[in-house]
Design a protein around this motif. Structure first.
Motif, PDB file in Angstrom:
ATOM      1  N   ALA A 229      21.880-115.910  30.810  1.00 10.10           N
ATOM      2  CA  ALA A 229      21.586-115.972  32.250  1.00 10.10           C
ATOM      3  C   ALA A 229      22.682-116.704  33.008  1.00 10.10           C
ATOM      4  O   ALA A 229      22.949-116.410  34.188  1.00 10.10           O
ATOM      5  CB  ALA A 229      20.240-116.647  32.486  1.00 10.10           C
ATOM      6  N   ASP A 234      25.149-109.141  35.453  1.00 10.79           N
ATOM      7  CA  ASP A 234      24.145-108.503  36.306  1.00 10.79           C
ATOM      8  C   ASP A 234      23.433-107.360  35.588  1.00 10.79           C
ATOM      9  O   ASP A 234      22.638-106.636  36.185  1.00 10.79           O
ATOM     10  CB  ASP A 234      24.759-108.023  37.616  1.00 10.79           C
ATOM     11  N   LEU A 249      12.468-111.033  27.522  1.00 12.37           N
ATOM     12  CA  LEU A 249      12.074-110.626  28.864  1.00 12.37           C
ATOM     13  C   LEU A 249      11.252-111.721  29.555  1.00 12.37           C
ATOM     14  O   LEU A 249      11.419-111.975  30.756  1.00 12.37           O
ATOM     15  CB  LEU A 249      11.272-109.329  28.808  1.00 12.37           C
ATOM     16  N   ALA A 252      13.669-114.630  30.520  1.00 16.38           N
ATOM     17  CA  ALA A 252      14.513-114.242  31.653  1.00 16.38           C
ATOM     18  C   ALA A 252      13.732-114.349  32.955  1.00 16.38           C
ATOM     19  O   ALA A 252      14.246-114.812  33.980  1.00 16.38           O
ATOM     20  CB  ALA A 252      15.027-112.817  31.455  1.00 16.38           C
ATOM     21  N   SER A 253      12.465-113.943  32.913  1.00 11.13           N
ATOM     22  CA  SER A 253      11.617-114.046  34.096  1.00 11.13           C
ATOM     23  C   SER A 253      11.372-115.509  34.472  1.00 11.13           C
ATOM     24  O   SER A 253      11.429-115.875  35.651  1.00 11.13           O
ATOM     25  CB  SER A 253      10.283-113.336  33.837  1.00 11.13           C
ATOM     26  N   GLY A 256      14.256-117.070  36.241  1.00 12.67           N
ATOM     27  CA  GLY A 256      14.645-116.400  37.480  1.00 12.67           C
ATOM     28  C   GLY A 256      15.849-115.503  37.362  1.00 12.67           C
ATOM     29  O   GLY A 256      16.502-115.186  38.369  1.00 12.67           O
ATOM     30  N   TRP A 257      16.151-115.054  36.146  1.00 12.13           N
ATOM     31  CA  TRP A 257      17.274-114.138  35.930  1.00 12.13           C
ATOM     32  C   TRP A 257      16.749-112.709  36.078  1.00 12.13           C
ATOM     33  O   TRP A 257      15.875-112.286  35.328  1.00 12.13           O
ATOM     34  CB  TRP A 257      17.861-114.361  34.545  1.00 12.13           C
ATOM     35  N   SER A 258      17.277-111.966  37.014  1.00  9.88           N
ATOM     36  CA  SER A 258      16.754-110.621  37.300  1.00  9.88           C
ATOM     37  C   SER A 258      17.852-109.574  37.337  1.00  9.88           C
ATOM     38  O   SER A 258      18.085-108.926  38.362  1.00  9.88           O
ATOM     39  CB  SER A 258      15.979-110.622  38.616  1.00  9.88           C
ATOM     40  N   ARG A 261      17.832-104.422  33.511  1.00 11.83           N
ATOM     41  CA  ARG A 261      17.497-104.677  32.107  1.00 11.83           C
ATOM     42  C   ARG A 261      17.354-103.383  31.309  1.00 11.83           C
ATOM     43  O   ARG A 261      16.648-102.467  31.729  1.00 11.83           O
ATOM     44  CB  ARG A 261      16.196-105.485  32.027  1.00 11.83           C
ATOM     45  N   MET A 280       6.601-107.886  35.246  1.00 14.33           N
ATOM     46  CA  MET A 280       7.713-108.368  34.434  1.00 14.33           C
ATOM     47  C   MET A 280       8.543-107.224  33.862  1.00 14.33           C
ATOM     48  O   MET A 280       9.753-107.369  33.634  1.00 14.33           O
ATOM     49  CB  MET A 280       7.185-109.246  33.297  1.00 14.33           C
TER      50      MET A 280
END
Length: 405
Positions: A229, A234, A249, A252-253, A256-258, A261, A280
């Motif tokens: 992250a 990106d 997953l 990452a949520s 706050g990494w979005s 995916r 999610m």
């Protein structure tokens, strides 16, 4: 009259000896009414959720047996006796299981063994024993890379190069300047996935900027996700398998990494992905080659109806109706191989398997076929991009072919 009686007796004895001779030519594990096969699965351990595919194989064979069995080319109809052994994701236990199946149970073939490391641990033993080691539940490139050195082994799912070629082609369309971070297992399969996406993106503006590996003994992949992250990526290629993929997953949520995916194919098709909160997994990208039983597209499909009927009756507790029929697809391919068997010899079975090309299968997406002969041992090279929307894997674009090399 005595002469005729003696002649009849002699003819009867000759026919009896001929039958005994034919019987003697058969390989172990096959009789006039039964074919014995084995499989090895992680019924316990970190990859236990993916044992669903081995349990699908077991349920489908029971369904086939209930329908009367498999009529083979020698005119006899046989039922399939399957022995399933738990290796808990441990290669050492896979070795003892394989020896038990071959030396004690004397199975005709071993089918659908789960796990790259488990199959690596038994592949040389099974080839030395000349036991068919078929349709492995491992997408490692090794199973098709050396057909001369390992003539008794053939894989099943799309290998990393096939998956990543398709992911890369899609990524270059939707995010041509992508910065990609990769999570993968520290094994041959995971490393092939990392190298595969690098190769797929070569010559484009998209590139891999970070990668992290994990061991199957790791309790979490949280630290790896925090590092990825922070890489500035990106795009996240989540090439983890099973529980670590879901953990990735989730973490990452949490942080706050979005990014955009991508999820490795077997994880997406197992139903594991759909157990996470719908918000999610919304927008997660994968690639499919199996029919999705949860999709309205296949609600009236005969293959999906068969799949549901077999699983409802024989799978037992814990069946996930959203899981895709990977185990059933390879079991159906095996049944089609058995139908061509004349002599009951293991070597004949391998000849049949190697010659398969453009073989239809009721559980594969329309347009996807088994193609062992033309791909020299990589059965599935066709897939379709799918994107999660409202909890469903929604097909996007046409069927694509990814080179396994």
């Amino acid at each position: 009259m005595r002469h005729r009686s003696c002649l009849a007796a002699a003819i009867g004895l000759s026919l009896s000896l001929l039958g005994s001779s034919a019987w003697a030519q058969r390989s172990p594990g096959i009789t006039d009414d039964t074919v014995s096969v084995g499989t090895i699965a992680p019924l316990s351990g970190p990859t236990a959720p993916l044992s669903i595919y081995n349990r699908q194989i077991d349920a489908y064979f029971k369904y086939v047996n209930e329908q009367g069995g498999v009529k083979m080319a020698d005119g006899k109809t046989r039922k399939i006796a399957l022995r399933l052994i738990d290796a808990a994701g441990q290669p050492s236990r896979a070795v003892s299981a394989a020896r038990e199946l071959v030396e004690q149970d004397q199975v005709f073939a071993i089918l659908g063994v789960f796990g790259t490391n488990e199959n690596q641990a038994i592949v040389d033993y099974l080839n030395a024993k000349k036991v068919p080691h078929l349709y492995l539940l491992s997408a490692a490139t090794a199973w098709g890379a050396d057909p001369k050195g390992r003539p008794w082994t053939i894989g099943f799912p799309p290998v990393p190069a096939t998956q990543t070629a398709i992911f890369g082609a899609y990524l270059k369309q939707v995010k041509p300047d992508a910065k990609v971070a990769v999570l993968h297992a520290n094994d041959e399969y995971g490393k092939d996935g990392l190298e595969g996406i690098k190769h797929a993106l070569a010559g484009s503006n998209a590139k891999v900027v970070a990668s992290e590996s994990y061991e199957y003994t790791d309790t979490t992949v949280d630290s790896q996700i925090v590092k990825l992250a922070g890489s500035g990526a990106d795009v996240f290629l989540n090439f983890a398998v099973g529980r670590p993929a879901a953990q990735a997953l989730q973490k990452a949520s949490e942080v706050g990494w979005s990014p955009l995916r991508f999820v490795e194919t077997s994880t997406a098709s197992s139903g594991l992905l759909k157990r996470l909160p719908s918000a999610m997994i919304e927008g997660v990208v994968s690639a499919a080659y199996l029919k999705d039983p949860a999709s309205d597209r296949f609600k009236d499909d005969e293959g999906v109806k068969t799949y549901k009927a077999a699983m409802d009756k024989f799978f037992g507790a814990g069946f996930d109706p959203t899981a895709q029929p990977m185990g059933v697809a390879l079991a159906e391919a095996f049944v089609k191989n058995l139908r061509e068997l004349k002599t009951g010899q293991r070597s004949e079975l391998m000849e049949i398997v190697r010659k398969v090309d453009k073989q239809e299968n009721a559980f594969l997406l329309p347009g996807v076929t088994f193609n062992n002969a033309s791909t020299n041992g990589f059965p599935i090279t066709q897939m379709q991009i799918v994107v999660v929307h409202d909890g469903l894997l929604v097909p996007t674009g046409d069927i694509m072919t990814g080179s396994p090399h």
